[in-house]
Design a protein around this motif. Sequence first.
Motif: not given
Length: 622
Positions: A1-11, A584-595
């Motif tokens: 199973m591949a890692y889900q992008p951080i931005e793919n999650y709901g809480i 917490e952050e937005t990466g170079l390609s718009g992806e979510a980074l950080g907690n």
Amino acid sequence: MAYQPIENYGIIGNMYTTALVGLDGSIDWFCFPTHDSPSVFAAILDEQKGGRFKISPLVNGGDPNRLSCKQLYWPGTNVLITRFLMPEGIGEIIDFMPVGISTENPTYHGLIRQVKVERGSMTFSVECQPAFNYARDDHEISVTETGACFHAPSISLGLVTNVPLQQQDNGVFTKVTLEEGQTATFVLRELEAGTCGLPLGHLETTGLFRHTIDYWHRWLSQCTYKGRWREMVERSALVLKLLTYEPTGAIVAAPTCALPENLGGERNWDYRYTWVRDAAFTLYALLRIGFTSEAARFMHWIESRCHECSTGSCGASGPLQIVYGIDGRDLLTETTLNHLEGYKQSSPVRIGNAAYDQLQLDIYGELMDAVYLYNKYGVAISYDFWIYLRQILNWLCDNWQRPDQSIWEVRSQAQHYVYSKLMCWVAFDRGIRLADKRSFPADRAKWIAARDQIYEEIMEKGWDAEKNAFVQSYSSTALDAGTLLMPLVFFVSPNDPRMLKTLDAIYRSPKDGGLVSGGLVYRYDVNESADGLEGDEGTFSMCSFWLVEAITRAGYDDPARLEEARLLFEKMLGYANHVGLYAEETGLSGEALGNFPQAFTHIALISAAWNLDKALNQKHRV
């Protein structure tokens, strides 16, 4: 199973703990029973060892193009729906933790997953693979007629269901085919008297669902913000409520740990604690939009920390720590989990936070600003509380000239950071104002002298005439997004020439010496400011909202700047994920980074939205 992008999650959550649910129907992060407890599922930190609870439809022929996934919140709530669309039909998972019911109800601290088919027919694969204590503890499994029991040394959990399960490796597995209108329910909760308990019937599940929906609707009805960006402000408020720890009123900075600020790098921290500096920003945001009860409980938590400290027992880091456990504990020893590979091989995986004993002088300004705001817009503070605040301010009089690690908690040599000096100025300014407002006894002459000395020192040493901007520290020419808060805390006028020049300097592209890339703001240039860590990082989402608010305030008499603030704000809204959450952050390609999701970002969004909406309304009235 591949890692889900951080931005793919709901809480989802219940003000004790939370869980992250991916677009693929997998719960990949869940700590139990509290936010800062060891994890039960942590596939987001190690897809092989971390453990997960995944429910997903089986696709005929294995062709992923035949499956479309969507995720949304039931409007105005923290009840999450993950929807699967295929030629065979439409299925969905309703994920929530019950709230608004008696705490004696055994399902109160449970996690409920209701699987249903709305149209057609669908077969679901169900896999529950717990990995207790960050995948460090072994556990025993017993499968029963009503589910499965997982026994670990520290805790035992039961998975209760009306679907037969079978053991598979360290977890359980099943397949269930549902026709239109049929449901299957899975409840994960702490075991009672060694048994899994009885499955929830359809009527009981529906009742818990309705109680939870009703709770969130009633809670959100307190929100007084009716402005242009109401939906995003309300979602941010719902996130902050989820990150609350109900027994104490503390709010965690984020519900996750060790999610990287840059993939493959070492900037991986544990944010499942409560920072004193968040107090002023949190109080301001909550009070502005009508959540006075939450503000009061958080203020009570802050007051308790002040009562625990005494200047006679100050350590090197001062009378207060910068961060505490949600229950008030003060020892947050940092360790690494070397057996976990980290999100997309980003190591080390850290738990605890070594920054707890750093000297960060800015927290005293944020503390005093929070108290001042609460006394003004909430409830008048007590004399007993004032005694402790007075002691803290007197300690600060003797210590504000020390170098520190400041807001960014750098792990390099301490510096005379401009942001720290700024917030020391705020501490004395608010202390003087509060003493005058309430006629409290105070060492006014001493505090005024310190306040004025700090002001002149910042103007002399914190301003770089060649850079034409306020800089990060006295010994540096680097820019820092923290200076955007100068007009927000009333240190300078929003349209003071020095502030406008600082705004212009920050607003330039990094290649031109600025901090803004495509409307998104870096906190500082890591290549120009040695922070003791390797690697790059993304733009900081809260700093992007700070820029919006600083330009908003400068735009009260400059329509062009005000329109620019609106453009930046609405552009930033587009970087939220599909359910309105920010990392917490937005990466170079718009992806979510950080907690993820980060409370501070949502707090900054609320503040920016409130002030921008107010400024635009005034402009239109004129």
